[in-house]
Design a protein around this motif. Sequence first.
Motif, mmCIF file in Angstrom:
data_model
loop_
_atom_site.group_PDB
_atom_site.id
_atom_site.type_symbol
_atom_site.label_atom_id
_atom_site.label_comp_id
_atom_site.label_asym_id
_atom_site.label_seq_id
_atom_site.Cartn_x
_atom_site.Cartn_y
_atom_site.Cartn_z
ATOM 1 N N LYS A 294 50.983 37.607 33.821
ATOM 2 C CA LYS A 294 50.356 36.562 34.650
ATOM 3 C C LYS A 294 49.731 37.156 35.903
ATOM 4 O O LYS A 294 48.667 36.713 36.352
ATOM 5 N N ALA A 295 50.388 38.165 36.479
ATOM 6 C CA ALA A 295 49.843 38.803 37.673
ATOM 7 C C ALA A 295 48.507 39.477 37.360
ATOM 8 O O ALA A 295 47.550 39.388 38.132
ATOM 9 N N VAL A 296 48.441 40.158 36.212
ATOM 10 C CA VAL A 296 47.191 40.818 35.813
ATOM 11 C C VAL A 296 46.099 39.784 35.550
ATOM 12 O O VAL A 296 44.960 39.922 36.016
ATOM 13 N N ARG A 297 46.461 38.748 34.811
ATOM 14 C CA ARG A 297 45.459 37.720 34.480
ATOM 15 C C ARG A 297 44.923 37.045 35.737
ATOM 16 O O ARG A 297 43.712 36.867 35.899
ATOM 17 N N ASN A 298 45.823 36.662 36.653
ATOM 18 C CA ASN A 298 45.379 35.977 37.869
ATOM 19 C C ASN A 298 44.521 36.889 38.741
ATOM 20 O O ASN A 298 43.529 36.449 39.339
ATOM 21 N N ALA A 299 44.907 38.172 38.816
ATOM 22 C CA ALA A 299 44.106 39.114 39.606
ATOM 23 C C ALA A 299 42.739 39.328 38.973
ATOM 24 O O ALA A 299 41.713 39.449 39.676
ATOM 25 N N ARG A 300 42.706 39.380 37.652
ATOM 26 C CA ARG A 300 41.430 39.559 36.954
ATOM 27 C C ARG A 300 40.502 38.365 37.174
ATOM 28 O O ARG A 300 39.292 38.526 37.438
ATOM 29 N N ILE A 301 41.065 37.159 37.098
ATOM 30 C CA ILE A 301 40.265 35.948 37.320
ATOM 31 C C ILE A 301 39.784 35.891 38.761
ATOM 32 O O ILE A 301 38.657 35.468 39.047
ATOM 33 N N ARG A 302 40.630 36.341 39.687
ATOM 34 C CA ARG A 302 40.264 36.307 41.108
ATOM 35 C C ARG A 302 39.023 37.156 41.401
ATOM 36 O O ARG A 302 38.180 36.799 42.219
ATOM 37 N N VAL A 303 38.914 38.294 40.708
ATOM 38 C CA VAL A 303 37.748 39.162 40.948
ATOM 39 C C VAL A 303 36.631 38.908 39.934
ATOM 40 O O VAL A 303 35.631 39.641 39.900
ATOM 41 N N VAL B 281 36.264 39.117 36.506
ATOM 42 C CA VAL B 281 35.886 40.058 35.446
ATOM 43 C C VAL B 281 36.553 39.613 34.142
ATOM 44 O O VAL B 281 37.627 39.005 34.150
ATOM 45 N N SER B 282 35.911 39.905 33.043
ATOM 46 C CA SER B 282 36.460 39.562 31.734
ATOM 47 C C SER B 282 37.465 40.621 31.296
ATOM 48 O O SER B 282 37.554 41.708 31.889
#
Length: 306
Positions: free
Chosen positions: A12-21, A23-24
Amino acid sequence: MQCLAARSFLGKAVRNARIRVAVSQDQLAKKCGWSQGKIQKIESASQATAVGDVDTLVEALGIGEELAEKMRDSARKSRELRSGRPSPPPYFHRFLESEPHATEVRAWHCERIPGLLQSEQYMLAQFRHAGADDVTQSMRQRLERRKTLLGSRPPFYRVVLSESAFRRMPGGRARRNAILADQAEHLIEFTSQCTRLQLQVLPFDAETPYVPGDFTAMSFAVDPLSADAEAPEAGRESFVYLEHAHHGDYRKKSQELKGYHNTWDQLSAAALSQQDTKLFLQDLAEECRSRLPLTALPQESKDLLK
């Protein structure tokens, strides 16, 4: 099940950080020099993650040091499942990891006693019948899971069991009465300990034309769209879990959830009340005890756990 919670937190941390910046998964994979499938597995908590991979993700996503250290710690814990200990099937990981964080669980079981409610004698017979490599460790893990209902913030656990679940015991006819007596007495004691456990039995003569297969509906209080990445409930959506012989299905569409909730309500309305369920269990335990020889119940499960 600490390793499963760690994997989920990291994903979840990776997914949320990815969505925040913005990027797919594919874009992030190219930045890290990996395949898109590896990112998908990390975010879905379906594989362990090395600490070195976390460092790569931290740099690629610009994650702050405080969260990064928590992610590294989760990566260390996420690799426990590789230690050779008994582990649940992959499709059940999401269920186990979500269970402690649910606000309400509605369950229906027609042919078996669910893991959280099993007595030690029932567990022992079940694991042996399944050919478990390490029966002792399997029992310890299930007993640890039972603490979900005894903690400071247990879910409201509402379960309806068919009378069939008490007529079909693991271990066969030879040990049926001993295991059933132990199971019934365990449920009487356990329901008195768990203030948020509601247990009902659906007897054979209940006014219901048919019964569906087993299902469990889990609900969560936190809106996943506004949840913080570090909250235990972050990213959790309510779902219904359907278990089959060799796989499990998760349903989360609102119409499906509503349909299963309505089905559960109908089963609950047709079942015995909580008080009558207790009387049913007392009568069942007495009936089985009367059929046993004068020797005490086997202490095998307790000896294994010493």
